[in-house]
Design a protein around this motif. Structure first.
Motif, PDB file in Angstrom:
ATOM      1  N   THR A  59     -20.832 -11.243  28.698  1.00 60.74           N
ATOM      2  CA  THR A  59     -21.980 -10.778  27.919  1.00 60.74           C
ATOM      3  C   THR A  59     -22.607  -9.507  28.501  1.00 60.74           C
ATOM      4  OG1 THR A  59     -23.462 -12.195  29.171  1.00 60.74           O
ATOM      5  CG2 THR A  59     -22.579 -13.116  27.139  1.00 60.74           C
ATOM      6  N   THR A  60     -22.489  -9.306  29.812  1.00 63.02           N
ATOM      7  CA  THR A  60     -23.064  -8.108  30.432  1.00 63.02           C
ATOM      8  C   THR A  60     -22.099  -7.626  31.509  1.00 63.02           C
ATOM      9  OG1 THR A  60     -25.223  -9.144  30.151  1.00 63.02           O
ATOM     10  CG2 THR A  60     -25.161  -7.152  31.477  1.00 63.02           C
ATOM     11  N   VAL A  61     -21.750  -6.343  31.434  1.00 64.03           N
ATOM     12  CA  VAL A  61     -20.621  -5.836  32.224  1.00 64.03           C
ATOM     13  C   VAL A  61     -21.065  -4.706  33.145  1.00 64.03           C
ATOM     14  CG1 VAL A  61     -18.323  -4.766  31.993  1.00 64.03           C
ATOM     15  CG2 VAL A  61     -19.093  -6.442  30.296  1.00 64.03           C
ATOM     16  N   ARG A  66     -16.259   4.204  37.190  1.00 61.32           N
ATOM     17  CA  ARG A  66     -16.133   4.566  35.780  1.00 61.32           C
ATOM     18  C   ARG A  66     -14.903   5.399  35.443  1.00 61.32           C
ATOM     19  NH1 ARG A  66     -17.018   8.585  32.268  1.00 61.32           N
ATOM     20  NH2 ARG A  66     -18.116   8.018  30.347  1.00 61.32           N
ATOM     21  N   GLY A  67     -14.577   6.387  36.291  1.00 57.83           N
ATOM     22  CA  GLY A  67     -13.484   7.302  35.948  1.00 57.83           C
ATOM     23  C   GLY A  67     -13.744   7.947  34.602  1.00 57.83           C
ATOM     24  N   SER A  68     -12.826   7.762  33.660  1.00 59.82           N
ATOM     25  CA  SER A  68     -12.999   8.378  32.338  1.00 59.82           C
ATOM     26  C   SER A  68     -13.695   7.442  31.347  1.00 59.82           C
ATOM     27  CB  SER A  68     -11.637   8.803  31.791  1.00 59.82           C
ATOM     28  OG  SER A  68     -10.829   7.668  31.556  1.00 59.82           O
ATOM     29  N   GLY A  69     -14.215   6.303  31.827  1.00 62.49           N
ATOM     30  CA  GLY A  69     -15.022   5.454  30.949  1.00 62.49           C
ATOM     31  C   GLY A  69     -14.242   4.448  30.134  1.00 62.49           C
ATOM     32  N   THR A  70     -13.060   4.081  30.601  1.00 63.74           N
ATOM     33  CA  THR A  70     -12.206   3.137  29.856  1.00 63.74           C
ATOM     34  C   THR A  70     -12.915   1.799  29.631  1.00 63.74           C
ATOM     35  OG1 THR A  70     -10.278   4.194  30.829  1.00 63.74           O
ATOM     36  CG2 THR A  70      -9.942   2.012  29.902  1.00 63.74           C
ATOM     37  N   CYS A  71     -13.534   1.265  30.684  1.00 62.07           N
ATOM     38  CA  CYS A  71     -14.197  -0.036  30.566  1.00 62.07           C
ATOM     39  C   CYS A  71     -15.368   0.061  29.581  1.00 62.07           C
ATOM     40  CB  CYS A  71     -14.656  -0.485  31.953  1.00 62.07           C
ATOM     41  SG  CYS A  71     -15.555  -2.029  31.949  1.00 62.07           S
ATOM     42  N   GLY A  72     -16.130   1.144  29.674  1.00 63.12           N
ATOM     43  CA  GLY A  72     -17.264   1.320  28.763  1.00 63.12           C
ATOM     44  C   GLY A  72     -16.802   1.345  27.308  1.00 63.12           C
ATOM     45  N   ASP A  73     -15.670   1.984  27.055  1.00 60.53           N
ATOM     46  CA  ASP A  73     -15.153   2.039  25.677  1.00 60.53           C
ATOM     47  C   ASP A  73     -14.771   0.642  25.184  1.00 60.53           C
ATOM     48  OD1 ASP A  73     -15.571   4.737  25.528  1.00 60.53           O
ATOM     49  OD2 ASP A  73     -13.495   5.302  25.985  1.00 60.53           O
ATOM     50  N   ALA A  74     -14.178  -0.163  26.089  1.00 60.84           N
ATOM     51  CA  ALA A  74     -13.818  -1.535  25.697  1.00 60.84           C
ATOM     52  C   ALA A  74     -15.094  -2.330  25.396  1.00 60.84           C
ATOM     53  CB  ALA A  74     -13.002  -2.200  26.810  1.00 60.84           C
ATOM     54  N   CYS A  75     -16.136  -2.110  26.206  1.00 60.38           N
ATOM     55  CA  CYS A  75     -17.411  -2.819  25.971  1.00 60.38           C
ATOM     56  C   CYS A  75     -18.025  -2.401  24.642  1.00 60.38           C
ATOM     57  CB  CYS A  75     -18.397  -2.512  27.097  1.00 60.38           C
ATOM     58  SG  CYS A  75     -17.937  -3.244  28.660  1.00 60.38           S
ATOM     59  N   ARG A  76     -17.968  -1.104  24.357  1.00 59.65           N
ATOM     60  CA  ARG A  76     -18.540  -0.623  23.086  1.00 59.65           C
ATOM     61  C   ARG A  76     -17.825  -1.276  21.902  1.00 59.65           C
ATOM     62  NH1 ARG A  76     -19.740   3.998  25.398  1.00 59.65           N
ATOM     63  NH2 ARG A  76     -17.672   4.878  25.164  1.00 59.65           N
ATOM     64  N   GLU A  77     -16.497  -1.387  22.020  1.00 62.79           N
ATOM     65  CA  GLU A  77     -15.737  -2.009  20.922  1.00 62.79           C
ATOM     66  C   GLU A  77     -16.203  -3.449  20.696  1.00 62.79           C
ATOM     67  OE1 GLU A  77     -11.380  -1.475  20.920  1.00 62.79           O
ATOM     68  OE2 GLU A  77     -11.260  -3.637  20.599  1.00 62.79           O
ATOM     69  N   LEU A  80     -20.793  -4.977  23.735  1.00 64.48           N
ATOM     70  CA  LEU A  80     -21.366  -5.592  24.930  1.00 64.48           C
ATOM     71  C   LEU A  80     -22.182  -4.563  25.702  1.00 64.48           C
ATOM     72  CD1 LEU A  80     -18.265  -7.530  26.345  1.00 64.48           C
ATOM     73  CD2 LEU A  80     -20.218  -8.446  25.069  1.00 64.48           C
ATOM     74  N   PRO A  81     -23.353  -4.954  26.189  1.00 65.13           N
ATOM     75  CA  PRO A  81     -24.076  -4.026  27.058  1.00 65.13           C
ATOM     76  C   PRO A  81     -23.316  -3.841  28.379  1.00 65.13           C
ATOM     77  CG  PRO A  81     -25.200  -6.155  26.941  1.00 65.13           C
ATOM     78  CD  PRO A  81     -24.036  -6.236  25.995  1.00 65.13           C
ATOM     79  N   TYR A  82     -23.276  -2.613  28.870  1.00 66.31           N
ATOM     80  CA  TYR A  82     -22.564  -2.369  30.120  1.00 66.31           C
ATOM     81  C   TYR A  82     -23.303  -1.330  30.948  1.00 66.31           C
ATOM     82  CZ  TYR A  82     -20.829   1.907  27.980  1.00 66.31           C
ATOM     83  OH  TYR A  82     -20.759   3.133  27.382  1.00 66.31           O
ATOM     84  N   PHE A  83     -23.042  -1.391  32.229  1.00 62.91           N
ATOM     85  CA  PHE A  83     -23.608  -0.447  33.195  1.00 62.91           C
ATOM     86  C   PHE A  83     -22.421   0.122  33.959  1.00 62.91           C
ATOM     87  CE2 PHE A  83     -26.536  -3.706  32.084  1.00 62.91           C
ATOM     88  CZ  PHE A  83     -27.730  -3.025  31.880  1.00 62.91           C
ATOM     89  N   GLU A  84     -22.533   1.360  34.389  1.00 60.33           N
ATOM     90  CA  GLU A  84     -21.382   1.941  35.076  1.00 60.33           C
ATOM     91  C   GLU A  84     -21.839   2.856  36.195  1.00 60.33           C
ATOM     92  OE1 GLU A  84     -19.226   3.770  31.822  1.00 60.33           O
ATOM     93  OE2 GLU A  84     -20.730   5.337  31.591  1.00 60.33           O
ATOM     94  N   LEU A 102     -30.385  -3.056  38.434  1.00 58.18           N
ATOM     95  CA  LEU A 102     -29.376  -3.653  37.549  1.00 58.18           C
ATOM     96  C   LEU A 102     -29.784  -5.086  37.198  1.00 58.18           C
ATOM     97  CD1 LEU A 102     -25.911  -2.696  39.126  1.00 58.18           C
ATOM     98  CD2 LEU A 102     -26.865  -1.901  36.960  1.00 58.18           C
ATOM     99  N   PRO A 103     -29.493  -5.530  35.986  1.00 55.76           N
ATOM    100  CA  PRO A 103     -29.715  -6.949  35.662  1.00 55.76           C
ATOM    101  C   PRO A 103     -28.564  -7.762  36.252  1.00 55.76           C
ATOM    102  CG  PRO A 103     -28.703  -5.853  33.809  1.00 55.76           C
ATOM    103  CD  PRO A 103     -28.900  -4.786  34.875  1.00 55.76           C
ATOM    104  N   MET A 104     -28.644  -9.084  36.127  1.00 54.35           N
ATOM    105  CA  MET A 104     -27.506  -9.904  36.528  1.00 54.35           C
ATOM    106  C   MET A 104     -26.376  -9.661  35.519  1.00 54.35           C
ATOM    107  SD  MET A 104     -28.468 -11.250  39.277  1.00 54.35           S
ATOM    108  CE  MET A 104     -27.500 -12.693  39.741  1.00 54.35           C
ATOM    109  N   ILE A 105     -25.174  -9.578  36.010  1.00 60.15           N
ATOM    110  CA  ILE A 105     -24.047  -9.299  35.110  1.00 60.15           C
ATOM    111  C   ILE A 105     -23.036 -10.454  35.253  1.00 60.15           C
ATOM    112  CG2 ILE A 105     -24.295  -6.781  35.073  1.00 60.15           C
ATOM    113  CD1 ILE A 105     -21.669  -7.768  37.192  1.00 60.15           C
ATOM    114  N   ASP A 106     -22.209 -10.633  34.219  1.00 60.78           N
ATOM    115  CA  ASP A 106     -21.238 -11.726  34.359  1.00 60.78           C
ATOM    116  C   ASP A 106     -19.804 -11.234  34.412  1.00 60.78           C
ATOM    117  OD1 ASP A 106     -20.908 -11.150  31.688  1.00 60.78           O
ATOM    118  OD2 ASP A 106     -21.714 -13.056  30.959  1.00 60.78           O
TER     119      ASP A 106
END
Ligand SMILES: C[S@@+](CC[C@H](N)C(=O)[O-])C[C@H]1O[C@@H](n2cnc3c(N)ncnc32)[C@H](O)[C@@H]1O
Length: 234
Positions: A59-61, A66-77, A80-84, A102-106
């Protein structure tokens, strides 16, 4: 002659209750999907990240590198809220200050440099500038400790890392990292995932020397040891 693409028959996987049945210990998916930027050196496909997020119903990532933001793009799809963070943008994942607010993340995702296989910058805080393997592992251990500090009790930390030969000596980073994780009270939550590296730059090279080419990296998924111990024991 260069060997071309070959097809391998994957073992049949058992039917399970998984909501992502294609996710097994052997991850072979060609193409990188609409995630991140293929031009960023050492970028990874987003498919595995997306499948893990779906499997763990995250639920929270937090993407630690980050690099080129691959994980963020997966979260956007997946909406999911994400922090990087990335040291290239000033956040050192080995510095407690980077976790302030930062909030608690899972689900934490870490795709670090494979020590100095690719050097990302001349910033001494960059893991690819760690002067020795032990120093690299010390910093990764610190990052695991800090990420665990913002993890919910059932949260997971996934690390994608590869092993390689450095100046003639094999560096089994994934194996050594498991031992560092255990020191931090983390335990493997499931099988390691062997990710077949399709489209690797080195696959197109020719070498004079004889060696066994590595064609995969390894995804290790950790959870806190106390969560692991609460599960039914065999
Ligand atoms: C393998 S790349 C990540 C690629 C990313 N998964 C993608 O698909 O684009 C590793 C990243 O770790 C970052 N990095 C290295 N040391 C770091 C540190 N101490 N804290 C945060 N990021 C770091 C590098 O700047 C680089 O962007």
């Amino acid at each position: 002659m260069m060997p071309g693409r070959q097809y391998a028959l994957l073992p049949v996987a058992p039917v399970t209750g998984s909501n992502v049945p294609g996710l097994t210990s052997l991850y072979s998916r060609a193409g990188r999907g609409p995630y991140g930027d293929a031009r960023y050196r050492g970028n990874c496909s987003g498919y595995l990240i997306r499948d893990l997020l779906r499997f763990y119903r995250s639920t929270t990532v937090l993407d630690l590198m980050r690099g080129s933001g691959t994980c963020g793009d997966a979260c956007r799809e997946l909406s999911l809220p994400y922090f990087e963070m990335d040291v290239k943008h000033g956040q050192d994942a080995a510095d407690p200050a980077s976790y302030a607010g930062l909030p608690m993340i899972d689900f934490a995702w870490a795709h670090p440099p494979y020590w100095r296989q690719i050097v990302y910058s001349d910033d001494p805080r960059c893991l690819s500038n760690a002067p020795t393997r032990d120093d690299f592992l010390d910093r990764m251990q610190t990052i695991l400790r800090l990420a665990k500090g913002v993890l919910t009790p059932n949260g997971k930390i996934a690390v994608l890392i590869g092993n390689y030969s450095d100046r003639g000596r094999y560096q089994p980073l994934s194996h050594l990292l498991v031992e560092r994780a255990i020191r931090e009270g983390l335990w493997l939550a499931c099988t390691e995932i062997i990710r077949w590296q399709h489209g690797n730059t080195s696959s197109r090279k020719q070498y004079r020397s004889s060696f066994i080419p590595g064609l995969h990296d390894t995804c290790l998924i950790f959870e806190s040891l106390s969560t692991h111990e609460r599960k039914p024991q065999p």
